[in-house]
Enzyme design. Structure first.
Site, PDB file in Angstrom:
ATOM      1  N   CYS A  85       0.436  26.134   6.434  1.00 32.58           N
ATOM      2  CA  CYS A  85      -0.970  25.913   6.725  1.00 32.58           C
ATOM      3  C   CYS A  85      -1.547  27.071   7.535  1.00 32.58           C
ATOM      4  CB  CYS A  85      -1.129  24.605   7.497  1.00 32.58           C
ATOM      5  SG  CYS A  85      -2.814  24.323   8.055  1.00 32.58           S
ATOM      6  N   ASP A 101      -7.054  19.623   9.074  1.00 32.97           N
ATOM      7  CA  ASP A 101      -7.423  20.895   8.427  1.00 32.97           C
ATOM      8  C   ASP A 101      -8.494  20.672   7.368  1.00 32.97           C
ATOM      9  OD1 ASP A 101      -7.522  23.352   7.157  1.00 32.97           O
ATOM     10  OD2 ASP A 101      -5.615  23.051   6.100  1.00 32.97           O
ATOM     11  N   ASP A 115      -8.423  28.723   4.724  1.00 33.56           N
ATOM     12  CA  ASP A 115      -7.021  28.437   4.454  1.00 33.56           C
ATOM     13  C   ASP A 115      -6.793  28.781   2.991  1.00 33.56           C
ATOM     14  OD1 ASP A 115      -4.719  26.458   5.807  1.00 33.56           O
ATOM     15  OD2 ASP A 115      -4.638  26.633   3.613  1.00 33.56           O
ATOM     16  N   SER A 126       2.784  35.140   5.886  1.00 39.16           N
ATOM     17  CA  SER A 126       3.180  33.850   6.455  1.00 39.16           C
ATOM     18  C   SER A 126       4.614  33.798   6.954  1.00 39.16           C
ATOM     19  CB  SER A 126       2.991  32.751   5.404  1.00 39.16           C
ATOM     20  OG  SER A 126       1.633  32.656   5.065  1.00 39.16           O
ATOM     21  N   HIS A 141      -5.383  20.937   4.190  1.00 36.28           N
ATOM     22  CA  HIS A 141      -4.129  20.184   4.072  1.00 36.28           C
ATOM     23  C   HIS A 141      -4.219  18.821   4.755  1.00 36.28           C
ATOM     24  CE1 HIS A 141      -2.000  23.736   2.549  1.00 36.28           C
ATOM     25  NE2 HIS A 141      -2.685  24.426   3.456  1.00 36.28           N
TER      26      HIS A 141
END
Lengths: 365, 648
Positions: free
Chosen positions: B388, B354, B369, B330, B375
């Site tokens: 996210c 999401d 996810d 990430s 989220h």
């Protein structure tokens, strides 16, 4: 007897020209030895001692009437042969060669004696049969020569054998050995070369091989030749200057005060020095030739000629081996190399020359 | 008559004799001329040759080895230096039987089998008149003992030599590297580079790290003594002397104290940390854990230590900073966000909903996810703060891999950074072309999905990620990272500063940059994935957490750290720059098998930044925690517990 008369008697049998010529070479010897010994007087004085003793012998021989010399030829030769046989049977081995004979009182090298003994014997022989010279006479004379030369070569001492062989050959040549026989000898020598090669000792073969290509074994067998050539070559035209020879003073030269003393001289005095040295030798030789040419008897002519030519041979072989055109054989530079024995033998020869010259002069007057 | 004939014969005889005598004279003159010709040849024609030969005989060139340059940190702290010590040396040509000599010495001087082995090796490589060391670093007592016995040992002597030492040991191993004895391969390389002459007499050469990369500066210029020697090789006098010129000192941008704090902050984690000053590319800290003691290598490492290092599962010899290639995870998201803005695929206000997964159009495959339930409503700002995944899955597909490749290339991904150390790996930034070449396969949309969150094919080195972070911190102007700040002549003390090199220059749209920076600050604020590590910092930190998967997790399986073998746990990443408004430090931290970036990597970064920005020295490291509990050991004090925890 006044002082003047004594001096006159004392010098009557000395040849001043020859004396000057050899003195110049001896002086050169002392000068070079001082350098070869790294500026130490030690060897210079020792050599001076050798010279004094040798001069005494020369004086004695020069004053000796020639018939004494002739009479001593046969006994001297026979003693020499006996001693050589003794060496072959009971000699002491040193450096892989059997050259010395211990007589209890002194250790002697009989081959030195024969340097004079052989030509003396041959000259005496030719003189004795002067009237009836035939091929047989020459053959017997040749045998008289080959016997000691063979014994010495077997020791092995190739240098001395060559010099004695040469001295005897000069007698044969001057005694009139026919050209045809000589030509035949040359052909025979060439034909037997492979056989002779086989008879040579390994170290002798090595020396000859090294002459052909010294770089093959630069630190081993070729070392002497290479370092000698480097010393001579690096001397250049004017030399490195007295006491400045690097090859000499940094110990790259082997045997720098004996067999390789010419390299020391040549490195420090260069091409001009060499020219001067050759001139000094030529001076001695020319005087020898004059004496020879004027000698009155067959014996004296042969003897004087052989002594003169042998002296030249010494010089040529030594300078030739140091400068790399001849194999390294143990031949000193006459009158210059350090050493009592060779000095004695040489001055014995010059004593004979002087005797030849002065006694016939006295006879003539 | 007979008398007359005889007389005539006599005259004839004299004539013949004189003729032969004249011939002899001719022979003598001929041979003398031959000699003279030979002298002319040797002394005139070939004089130059023989002169050279005589000089070569006479003059020996003895090299005098220069002192190796020092390596200092930015404050002058010594990282590599030389010290003088006594060695016991044998000159084999003078010593007689070596075995007897060494056994004799061993009676009163400690000579280990490894010393004998080393000596044998030296002997095999040595030249004739060299003296070789049988024992290094003699004690005073040993010197005294030898002095009393020395008459027994011809050819053995005590010599003072310079030795290299690395005072920080493991702490700087991968950075400084080490020197070692010049081996056959080194000699061949030196010969190719025409440097062999300058290494006459040198025993050592840089083998790793800065010692290797800056060998040409550190070594110095070998001096010469022309010594007249005799036939035995003994020196007679010195003819001329050219003094050696010492090697130059390296003045690093590294801060040794910062380095030490960074290294300690890792605790028991393996991993890497690179801190860079974004304003000029100076590397401030360079940690690859675990390290090794470079001092072991100088005189040839012994077999046991070598085996220990080489066979350790912790791979201490691996320079993770330059050669470790990991998926960025990430930490790639801020760069992806900029790409989305740049190509107008996303606007700051664009919001997705999401559901906890992403599906490609026309496919039922669910890309999950990290947060199972999703989220909820996520815009660009929030996508970074909470990390996210779903947001970036879609973005990556819309951008297409080649746009991603082109944009991320600007930050140096997929390329060597060009840092002044050898052996760097380039990482991997995939593209359609690359995949076709590498696997002979076309690029699938599904490949883009994982590329969007820094998984899949993407690989970075810690150095690369730190450099990219520095470029980001600087708003798109990136300096090439470098360790050496200045080179100082040890002769004159003169310093030659190494000018920073701009490698990347593509000003990021200020609005885009401002948005991403704010989001990265959000990461370290309440609700962000690195809030706990940043809590209470008096300066603003812009950061991003990341997790690099070590094993792929099957569809629908739930990640459970405690059940995975420790070495299969994810690697934890954290990148950051601070102070966020005017950054003076940018860094990348990797904690191998650390689990979560926020809990394992970010605290290390915090300590480094605290020291760098505030001069705050952390308390001495706490007693060792069991590795498996490292993540849960961080107190959970955040308000939004659920969101602080990070997965991806």
């Amino acid at each position: 007897m006044t002082k003047r008369e004594f001096w006159h008697r004392f010098t009557a049998h000395l040849d001043p020209v020859l004396l000057l010529a050899i003195s110049l070479l001896m002086l050169t010897s002392l000068v070079v030895l001082y350098s070869a010994g790294d500026a130490s007087w030690h060897r210079v004085f020792a050599q001076l001692g050798n010279i004094v003793v040798a001069f005494a012998l020369m004086w004695a021989v020069a004053n000796m009437p020639l018939h004494y010399l002739m009479r001593s030829a046969v006994p001297l030769y026979l003693v020499g042969i006996l001693l050589l046989l003794g060496v072959a049977l009971f000699g002491e081995i040193s450096h892989g060669a059997r050259r010395w004979l211990n007589l209890g009182v002194a250790t002697i090298q009989p081959s030195e004696l024969m340097k004079i003994g052989v030509p003396l014997m041959m000259a005496w022989y030719f003189d004795k049969y002067e009237a009836t010279l035939t091929m047989k006479t020459y053959a017997i004379a040749a045998l008289l020569l080959l016997l000691p030369v063979g014994l010495i070569a077997k020791q092995p001492d190739l240098g001395t054998a060559i010099l004695i062989g040469a001295s005897g050959f000069y007698v044969l040549f001057l005694a009139g050995l026919s050209w045809r026989v000589m030509a035949g000898m040359v052909i025979a020598a060439a034909a037997s070369a492979p056989f002779l090669w086989g008879m040579l000792h390994d170290y002798q073969k090595h020396r000859i091989m090294m002459l052909l290509d010294p770089t093959k074994d630069a630190l081993g067998k070729g070392y002497h030749t290479i370092q000698g050539m480097i010393a001579v070559g690096s001397g250049g035209v004017f030399g490195k200057g007295y006491l400045n020879g690097t090859q000499t003073h940094l110990n790259f030269l082997p045997e720098s005060h004996t067999d390789f003393i010419f390299a020391v001289y040549s490195e420090e005095f260069g091409l001009f020095g060499n020219l001067l040295l050759l001139a000094m030798y030529l001076f001695v030789i020319l005087r020898g030739f004059v004496i020879t040419a004027n000698a009155s008897t067959y014996f004296t002519r042969l003897m004087a000629g052989s002594v003169t030519l042998t002296f030249f041979t010494y010089a040529f072989v030594n300078m030739g081996m140091v400068s790399g055109i001849l194999p390294v054989v143990g031949v000193p530079l006459p009158l210059v190399s350090y050493g009592g024995t060779s000095m004695l033998t040489l001055l014995l020869g010059f004593g004979i020359l002087m005797s030849v010259h002065t006694h016939q002069k006295l006879v003539k007057t | 008559m007979p008398h007359r004939i005889e007389l005539k014969n006599h005259q004839q005889e004299i004539f013949n004799f004189r003729l032969r005598l004249a011939l002899s004279l001719g022979f003598v003159l001929l041979l003398m001329f031959l000699l003279l010709a030979r002298f002319v040849y040797l002394q005139l024609v070939r004089y130059d040759y023989f002169h050279t030969m005589a000089e070569k005989n006479r003059i020996s060139i003895v090299p005098t080895v220069p002192n190796r340059g020092l390596i200092l940190d930015r404050n002058g702290v010594v990282l590599a230096h030389n010290y003088s010590a006594y060695t016991l040396e044998i000159t084999p040509s003078k010593a007689g039987d070596l075995e007897t000599t060494i056994n004799g010495l061993a009676q009163f001087i400690d000579i280990q089998p490894k010393d004998r082995k080393r000596f044998k090796k030296l002997l095999a490589e040595s030249r004739d008149f060299e003296s070789l060391s049988i024992r290094n670093r003699l004690t005073d007592e040993e010197i005294a003992k030898f002095a009393a016995q020395r008459y027994r040992f011809p050819g053995v002597e005590i010599k003072a030599r310079l030795f290299r030492e690395y005072p920080l040991h493991e702490g700087t191993s991968h950075l400084i590297g080490y020197i070692g004895r010049i081996n056959q391969k080194d000699s061949e390389r030196l010969e190719e580079e025409d440097l062999l002459a300058n290494y006459r007499g040198s025993d050592y050469i840089g083998k790793a790290g800065l010692e290797e990369s800056y060998e040409h500066e550190l070594h110095g210029q070998t001096g010469m003594e022309q010594v007249e020697v005799d036939a035995g090789g003994r020196g007679v006098r010195v003819l001329s002397h050219t003094p050696p010129r010492s090697g130059n000192n390296l003045m690093l941008s590294l801060d040794a104290k910062l380095q030490e704090i960074a290294e300690q902050s890792f605790g028991d984690y393996r991993g890497a940390l690179v801190a860079i000053d974004p304003r000029n590319g100076e590397v401030l800290a360079f940690v690859s854990k675990p390290g090794y003691d470079p001092n072991l290598f100088i005189d040839g490492i012994d077999q046991q230590s070598w085996d220990e290092l080489n066979n350790s599962p912790d791979t201490p010899l691996n320079n993770r900073v330059l050669r470790g290639q990991y998926p960025p995870g990430s930490t790639l998201k801020p760069f992806m966000a900029l790409a989305g803005l740049h190509y107008n695929k996303r606007s700051p206000s664009y919001t997705i909903s999401d559901p906890g997964y992403f599906t490609l159009p026309g496919s039922g495959h669910q890309y999950r996810d990290w947060k199972k339930d999703g989220h909820g409503s996520v815009d660009l700002f929030r996508s970074i703060v909470i990390s996210c995944d779903t947001y970036y899955y879609g973005l990556a597909v819309e951008l297409g891999i080649d746009n991603i490749h082109d944009f991320l290339s600007r930050f140096g991904f997929g390329q060597k950074t060009g840092v002044d150390l050898d052996g760097e790996q380039p990482g991997l930034l995939p593209s359609q072309e690359w995949k076709l070449k590498r696997f002979k396969q076309k690029w699938y949309a599904g490949d883009s999905v994982s590329a969007g969150i820094g998984q899949g094919y993407d690989l970075v080195t810690p150095m690369q990620l730190a450099a990219a972070t520095a470029t980001l911190a600087n708003g798109g102007v990136g300096y090439r990272p470098h360790l050496v700040r200045a080179i100082q002549s040890s002769e004159t003390g003169e310093k030659r500063t190494i000018a920073p090199i701009v490698d990347a220059n593509f000003p990021i749209n200020p609005e885009h940059f401002e948005l991403v920076r704010r989001a990265m600050i959000g990461v370290t604020q309440p609700g962000g994935t690195a809030f706990q590590a940043a809590a209470g910092a008096p300066y603003a930190i812009a950061g991003k957490t990341g997790t690099a998967q070590v094993v792929g997790i099957k569809q629908g399986a739930k990640y459970d750290a405690s059940k995975l073998a420790e070495r299969h746990r994810d690697h934890a990443w954290f990148i950051a720059f601070a102070p966020a408004e005017a950054p003076t430090i940018a860094l990348a931290v990797l904690a191998e098998n650390g689990g979560h970036g926020g809990s394992a990597a970010a605290p290390i970064a915090r300590k480094v930044m605290d020291y760098y920005l505030l001069g705050k020295v952390p308390p001495p490291p706490a007693p060792k925690q069991p590795l498996g509990n490292a993540a849960s050991g961080v107190p959970e004090a955040a308000p939004a517990t659920e969101e602080v925890e990070e997965h991806d």
